[in-house]
Design a protein around this motif. Structure first.
Motif, PDB file in Angstrom:
ATOM      1  N   LEU A   1      71.416   9.408  62.086  1.00  0.00           N
ATOM      2  CA  LEU A   1      71.058   8.601  60.913  1.00  0.00           C
ATOM      3  C   LEU A   1      70.397   7.271  61.286  1.00  0.00           C
TER       4      LEU A   1
ATOM      5  N   VAL B   1      63.552   5.698  45.832  1.00  0.00           N
ATOM      6  CA  VAL B   1      63.720   5.052  47.148  1.00  0.00           C
ATOM      7  C   VAL B   1      63.862   6.116  48.245  1.00  0.00           C
ATOM      8  N   HIS B   2      64.675   7.145  48.015  1.00  0.00           N
ATOM      9  CA  HIS B   2      64.892   8.156  49.060  1.00  0.00           C
ATOM     10  C   HIS B   2      63.675   9.060  49.243  1.00  0.00           C
TER      11      HIS B   2
ATOM     12  N   ARG C   1      60.722   8.091  49.392  1.00  0.00           N
ATOM     13  CA  ARG C   1      59.772   7.394  50.270  1.00  0.00           C
ATOM     14  C   ARG C   1      60.162   7.481  51.750  1.00  0.00           C
TER      15      ARG C   1
ATOM     16  N   PHE D   1      72.262  14.585  55.286  1.00  0.00           N
ATOM     17  CA  PHE D   1      73.182  14.291  54.175  1.00  0.00           C
ATOM     18  C   PHE D   1      74.616  14.665  54.550  1.00  0.00           C
TER      19      PHE D   1
ATOM     20  N   VAL E   1      76.341  12.106  43.974  1.00  0.00           N
ATOM     21  CA  VAL E   1      75.029  11.450  44.138  1.00  0.00           C
ATOM     22  C   VAL E   1      74.228  12.173  45.222  1.00  0.00           C
TER      23      VAL E   1
HETATM   24  C1  HEM Z   1      70.599  11.509  54.603  1.00  0.00           C
HETATM   25  C2  HEM Z   1      71.244  10.660  53.776  1.00  0.00           C
HETATM   26  C3  HEM Z   1      70.704   9.303  53.429  1.00  0.00           C
HETATM   27  C4  HEM Z   1      69.787   8.526  54.065  1.00  0.00           C
HETATM   28  C5  HEM Z   1      69.038   8.801  55.364  1.00  0.00           C
HETATM   29  C6  HEM Z   1      69.634   7.325  53.267  1.00  0.00           C
HETATM   30  C7  HEM Z   1      68.828   6.260  53.602  1.00  0.00           C
HETATM   31  C8  HEM Z   1      68.617   5.153  52.821  1.00  0.00           C
HETATM   32  C9  HEM Z   1      67.759   4.050  53.156  1.00  0.00           C
HETATM   33  C10 HEM Z   1      66.956   3.928  54.469  1.00  0.00           C
HETATM   34  C11 HEM Z   1      67.774   3.184  52.141  1.00  0.00           C
HETATM   35  C12 HEM Z   1      67.014   1.852  52.032  1.00  0.00           C
HETATM   36  C13 HEM Z   1      65.591   2.128  51.597  1.00  0.00           C
HETATM   37  C14 HEM Z   1      64.793   0.866  51.379  1.00  0.00           C
HETATM   38  O1  HEM Z   1      65.348  -0.199  51.085  1.00  0.00           O
HETATM   39  O2  HEM Z   1      63.556   0.959  51.465  1.00  0.00           O
HETATM   40  C15 HEM Z   1      68.682   3.720  51.146  1.00  0.00           C
HETATM   41  C16 HEM Z   1      68.959   3.100  49.959  1.00  0.00           C
HETATM   42  C17 HEM Z   1      69.936   3.531  49.101  1.00  0.00           C
HETATM   43  N1  HEM Z   1      70.762   4.617  49.271  1.00  0.00           N
HETATM   44 FE1  HEM Z   1      70.594   6.007  50.698  1.00  0.00          FE
HETATM   45  N2  HEM Z   1      70.452   7.404  52.183  1.00  0.00           N
HETATM   46  C18 HEM Z   1      71.136   8.586  52.237  1.00  0.00           C
HETATM   47  C19 HEM Z   1      72.093   9.028  51.353  1.00  0.00           C
HETATM   48  C20 HEM Z   1      72.570   8.322  50.299  1.00  0.00           C
HETATM   49  C21 HEM Z   1      73.680   8.716  49.458  1.00  0.00           C
HETATM   50  C22 HEM Z   1      74.494  10.008  49.620  1.00  0.00           C
HETATM   51  C23 HEM Z   1      73.823   7.720  48.532  1.00  0.00           C
HETATM   52  C24 HEM Z   1      74.836   7.582  47.421  1.00  0.00           C
HETATM   53  C25 HEM Z   1      76.062   8.085  47.474  1.00  0.00           C
HETATM   54  C26 HEM Z   1      72.813   6.728  48.777  1.00  0.00           C
HETATM   55  C27 HEM Z   1      72.614   5.599  48.020  1.00  0.00           C
HETATM   56  C28 HEM Z   1      71.613   4.676  48.212  1.00  0.00           C
HETATM   57  C29 HEM Z   1      71.314   3.589  47.289  1.00  0.00           C
HETATM   58  C30 HEM Z   1      72.035   3.277  45.976  1.00  0.00           C
HETATM   59  C31 HEM Z   1      70.261   2.873  47.849  1.00  0.00           C
HETATM   60  C32 HEM Z   1      69.593   1.620  47.268  1.00  0.00           C
HETATM   61  C33 HEM Z   1      68.382   2.044  46.452  1.00  0.00           C
HETATM   62  C34 HEM Z   1      67.726   0.813  45.826  1.00  0.00           C
HETATM   63  O3  HEM Z   1      67.076   0.054  46.568  1.00  0.00           O
HETATM   64  O4  HEM Z   1      67.921   0.625  44.620  1.00  0.00           O
HETATM   65  N3  HEM Z   1      72.076   7.115  49.861  1.00  0.00           N
HETATM   66  N4  HEM Z   1      69.172   4.906  51.585  1.00  0.00           N
END
Ligand code: HEM
Length: 144
Positions: A40, A81-82, A84, A93, A123
């Motif tokens: 990750l 966001v994801h 991108r 995941f 989620v």
């Molecule tokens: C393979 C799994 C995942 C990866 C690699 C990942 C990666 C990321 C990254 C790199 C960001 C920041 C992106 C940015 O600021 O440009 C982000 C934001 C976020 N992630 Fe994940 N994520 C994963 C799974 C999840 C899961 C399972 C959840 C919720 C349970 C989650 C919730 C969030 C939220 C709420 C944000 C903030 C979005 C925003 O800026 O409003 N993510 N994630």
């Protein structure tokens, strides 16, 4: 685990009920593990610069506070966001959820950890549907 500046919350959280302190500690510990994780870590490192981490951790506290305490503080679009991000796979995941479950288990009792994990799984499922689901793969094949 490498020590990194994070959110300052060093005392033990309530193990049985969600609190803002418990959420801060969870977010801080979980993302420290994520950043150190061989699978990750690189995905997060590509997306978030060193000086972007405080803002990301604060967003994640808002997100969990909205989910667990209905504070309404999170107003983002996780799907956009994801979408991108580079290099996200279903296996990642699973790794995300395993580290999240491990961290919840360290901080909370079984029942509260299960509530956090259930929300995370929901989620994760909806993000994966948005990222990977291709309806055309579900269509029955046309008869020859
Ligand atoms: C393979 C799994 C995942 C990866 C690699 C990942 C990666 C990321 C990254 C790199 C960001 C920041 C992106 C940015 O600021 O440009 C982000 C934001 C976020 N992630 Fe994940 N994520 C994963 C799974 C999840 C899961 C399972 C959840 C919720 C349970 C989650 C919730 C969030 C939220 C709420 C944000 C903030 C979005 C925003 O800026 O409003 N993510 N994630």
């Amino acid at each position: 685990m490498t020590s990194r500046p994070g959110l300052d919350c060093t005392h033990a959280p309530d193990r049985a009920a969600p609190t803002e302190d418990g959420i801060r500690l969870l977010v801080d510990r979980f993302y420290a593990k994520v950043r150190d994780d061989a699978a990750l870590g690189p995905v997060f490192a590509r997306a978030i610069a060193e000086d972007g981490w405080p803002a990301h951790l604060a967003t994640m506290c808002d997100f969990w506070s909205s989910l667990m305490l209905t504070s309404g503080r999170y107003h983002g679009n996780p799907v956009a966001v994801h979408k991108r991000l580079d290099g996200v796979t279903p296996a990642l995941f699973e790794r995300w959820l395993a580290l999240f479950a491990e961290t919840c288990g360290e901080l909370f009792d079984e029942e509260l950890a299960a509530v956090f994990l259930d929300k995370a799984r929901r989620v994760a499922t909806s993000l994966q549907l948005a990222l990977f689901y291709r309806p055309e793969h579900d269509r029955p094949r046309a008869a020859p």
